[in-house]
Write an enzyme that holds these catalytic residues in place. Structure first.
Site, PDB file in Angstrom:
ATOM      1  N   ARG A 166      -7.442  12.728   1.283  1.00 48.77           N
ATOM      2  CA  ARG A 166      -8.989  12.819   0.545  1.00 48.77           C
ATOM      3  C   ARG A 166      -8.365  11.297   0.184  1.00 48.77           C
ATOM      4  O   ARG A 166      -9.343  10.453  -0.406  1.00 48.77           O
ATOM      5  CB  ARG A 166      -8.564  12.478  -1.521  1.00 48.77           C
ATOM      6  CG  ARG A 166      -9.773  13.935  -1.337  1.00 48.77           C
ATOM      7  CD  ARG A 166      -9.291  14.658  -2.374  1.00 48.77           C
ATOM      8  NE  ARG A 166     -10.755  14.696  -3.447  1.00 48.77           N
ATOM      9  CZ  ARG A 166     -11.184  16.231  -3.342  1.00 48.77           C
ATOM     10  NH1 ARG A 166     -10.786  17.523  -2.482  1.00 48.77           N
ATOM     11  NH2 ARG A 166     -11.879  16.744  -4.421  1.00 48.77           N
ATOM     12  N   ARG A 191     -22.920  24.748 -11.586  1.00 47.76           N
ATOM     13  CA  ARG A 191     -21.723  25.772 -11.251  1.00 47.76           C
ATOM     14  C   ARG A 191     -21.324  26.260 -11.893  1.00 47.76           C
ATOM     15  O   ARG A 191     -20.885  25.913 -13.321  1.00 47.76           O
ATOM     16  CB  ARG A 191     -20.779  24.601 -10.397  1.00 47.76           C
ATOM     17  CG  ARG A 191     -20.200  25.578  -9.104  1.00 47.76           C
ATOM     18  CD  ARG A 191     -19.889  24.950  -8.184  1.00 47.76           C
ATOM     19  NE  ARG A 191     -18.835  24.267  -8.290  1.00 47.76           N
ATOM     20  CZ  ARG A 191     -17.707  23.137  -7.612  1.00 47.76           C
ATOM     21  NH1 ARG A 191     -18.320  23.757  -6.165  1.00 47.76           N
ATOM     22  NH2 ARG A 191     -17.104  22.489  -7.841  1.00 47.76           N
ATOM     23  N   ARG A 244     -16.317  25.300 -15.201  1.00 57.24           N
ATOM     24  CA  ARG A 244     -14.882  23.887 -14.549  1.00 57.24           C
ATOM     25  C   ARG A 244     -14.549  23.036 -15.763  1.00 57.24           C
ATOM     26  O   ARG A 244     -16.263  21.601 -15.250  1.00 57.24           O
ATOM     27  CB  ARG A 244     -14.675  23.923 -13.144  1.00 57.24           C
ATOM     28  CG  ARG A 244     -14.074  24.598 -12.529  1.00 57.24           C
ATOM     29  CD  ARG A 244     -14.381  24.161 -10.628  1.00 57.24           C
ATOM     30  NE  ARG A 244     -13.967  23.153 -10.915  1.00 57.24           N
ATOM     31  CZ  ARG A 244     -13.866  22.760  -9.288  1.00 57.24           C
ATOM     32  NH1 ARG A 244     -14.067  23.477  -8.386  1.00 57.24           N
ATOM     33  NH2 ARG A 244     -13.446  21.665  -8.911  1.00 57.24           N
ATOM     34  N   ARG A 252     -15.392  11.675 -10.175  1.00 57.60           N
ATOM     35  CA  ARG A 252     -15.471  11.898  -9.316  1.00 57.60           C
ATOM     36  C   ARG A 252     -15.856  11.616  -8.108  1.00 57.60           C
ATOM     37  O   ARG A 252     -15.869  11.515  -6.751  1.00 57.60           O
ATOM     38  CB  ARG A 252     -15.420  13.527  -9.200  1.00 57.60           C
ATOM     39  CG  ARG A 252     -14.574  14.824  -9.838  1.00 57.60           C
ATOM     40  CD  ARG A 252     -14.933  15.980 -10.104  1.00 57.60           C
ATOM     41  NE  ARG A 252     -14.600  16.786  -8.624  1.00 57.60           N
ATOM     42  CZ  ARG A 252     -15.194  17.995  -9.080  1.00 57.60           C
ATOM     43  NH1 ARG A 252     -15.973  18.149  -9.438  1.00 57.60           N
ATOM     44  NH2 ARG A 252     -15.103  18.682  -7.798  1.00 57.60           N
TER      45      ARG A 252
HETATM   46  P1  AMP Z   1     -11.911  20.563  -5.610  1.00 53.48           P
HETATM   47  O1  AMP Z   1     -12.206  21.434  -5.717  1.00 53.48           O
HETATM   48  O2  AMP Z   1     -11.629  19.734  -3.919  1.00 53.48           O
HETATM   49  O3  AMP Z   1     -13.321  19.004  -6.327  1.00 53.48           O
HETATM   50  O4  AMP Z   1     -10.342  19.838  -5.939  1.00 53.48           O
HETATM   51  C1  AMP Z   1     -10.536  19.526  -7.758  1.00 53.48           C
HETATM   52  C2  AMP Z   1      -9.698  18.391  -8.528  1.00 53.48           C
HETATM   53  O5  AMP Z   1      -8.390  18.727  -7.148  1.00 53.48           O
HETATM   54  C3  AMP Z   1     -10.117  16.969  -7.625  1.00 53.48           C
HETATM   55  O6  AMP Z   1     -11.064  16.132  -8.452  1.00 53.48           O
HETATM   56  C4  AMP Z   1      -8.664  16.548  -7.999  1.00 53.48           C
HETATM   57  O7  AMP Z   1      -8.061  16.138  -8.768  1.00 53.48           O
HETATM   58  C5  AMP Z   1      -7.325  17.769  -7.189  1.00 53.48           C
HETATM   59  N1  AMP Z   1      -7.540  17.393  -5.559  1.00 53.48           N
HETATM   60  C6  AMP Z   1      -7.857  18.144  -5.103  1.00 53.48           C
HETATM   61  N2  AMP Z   1      -7.514  18.356  -3.714  1.00 53.48           N
HETATM   62  C7  AMP Z   1      -6.476  17.028  -3.885  1.00 53.48           C
HETATM   63  C8  AMP Z   1      -6.377  16.156  -2.925  1.00 53.48           C
HETATM   64  N3  AMP Z   1      -6.440  16.298  -1.055  1.00 53.48           N
HETATM   65  N4  AMP Z   1      -5.508  15.015  -2.959  1.00 53.48           N
HETATM   66  C9  AMP Z   1      -6.204  14.588  -4.702  1.00 53.48           C
HETATM   67  N5  AMP Z   1      -6.035  15.278  -5.404  1.00 53.48           N
HETATM   68  C10 AMP Z   1      -7.065  16.664  -5.309  1.00 53.48           C
END
Ligand code: AMP
Length: 221
Positions: free
Chosen positions: A92, A131, A164, A175
């Site tokens: 990311r 969601r 969530r 985000r």
């Molecule tokens: P997601 O379900 O992929 O949207 O991830 C939820 C949250 O987890 C994100 O908003 C970040 O806080 C954290 N997160 C997930 N993947 C990463 C990553 N590759 N780098 C940093 N934070 C992450």
């Protein structure tokens, strides 16, 4: 016979990466590695990692690179990744992508594709704010597009559905901002390596899956 796939799925939160990663996982018999899922489990289990990550996640900002890179490094070292893997939500940031490149070069399993799923931000806000997730089995529902038969109850296991914290509207906006500033630059990073393929992520799940298979072309045959 599909070839081994070593894929990164890029796309804003809510672009449908998780849904498509699960379908690709079946098609290619390669594990989906979702950093968001690994982190949410760590938070639920109250592990050291979970304690480090929870506050960042609730604020909709990224967990520090060093924490994430170690976590993914451990996962990619597992036996099941030798036949390929589907990275969902990682990398990311550019430093994460650079570390991944180094790690994969070292173990002799370089990426063979990066797929970017593109969805307009207005649609993302609509998708994420509706969601709902099952507390028990993790199944996903949507109040508008895929409502459970009984409000608040999981169709699959009868568990309670919840929203969530990071799917609340203010956090979604944060985000998306984080995505634009820190993650979107990865598209040109991978385009320069000749790995980037792009698909439109709006439409029915099957339709999008079809576009993804076309974009994967040679890898699917
Ligand atoms: P997601 O379900 O992929 O949207 O991830 C939820 C949250 O987890 C994100 O908003 C970040 O806080 C954290 N997160 C997930 N993947 C990463 C990553 N590759 N780098 C940093 N934070 C992450």
């Amino acid at each position: 016979m599909a070839k081994a796939i070593r894929l990164v799925l890029l796309g804003a939160p809510g672009a449908g990466k998780g849904t498509q990663a699960k379908l690709l996982q079946e098609r290619f018999a390669a594990p989906q590695i979702s950093t968001g899922d690994i982190l949410r489990k760590a938070v639920a289990d109250q592990t050291q990692l979970g304690k480090q990550a929870a506050d960042f996640m609730n604020r909709g900002v990224l967990v520090p690179d060093d924490v994430i890179i170690d976590m993914v490094g451990d996962r990619l070292a597992a036996e099941d990744c030798k036949q390929g893997f589907i990275l969902d939500g990682f990398p990311r940031t550019i430093p994460q992508a650079e570390s991944l490149d180094k790690l994969l070069t070292r173990i002799g399993l370089p990426l063979n594709c990066v797929l970017s799923v593109k969805v307009p931000h207005a649609e993302i806000v609509d998708r994420l704010s509706g969601r709902r997730t099952c507390k028990q089995c993790g199944a996903l529902f949507h109040l508008k597009f895929d409502a459970p038969k009984t409000a608040g109850v999981c169709d699959k296991c009868g568990g309670a559905l919840f929203q969530r914290d990071d799917d609340q509207e203010a956090t979604i906006m944060k985000r998306l901002e984080v995505y634009e500033t820190q993650t979107a630059p990865l598209a040109s990073y991978y385009a320069k390596q000749g790995l980037l393929r792009e698909v439109e992520g709006v439409g029915q799940i099957d339709e999008i899956r079809g576009r993804i298979y076309s974009a994967l072309g040679d890898l699917v045959r």
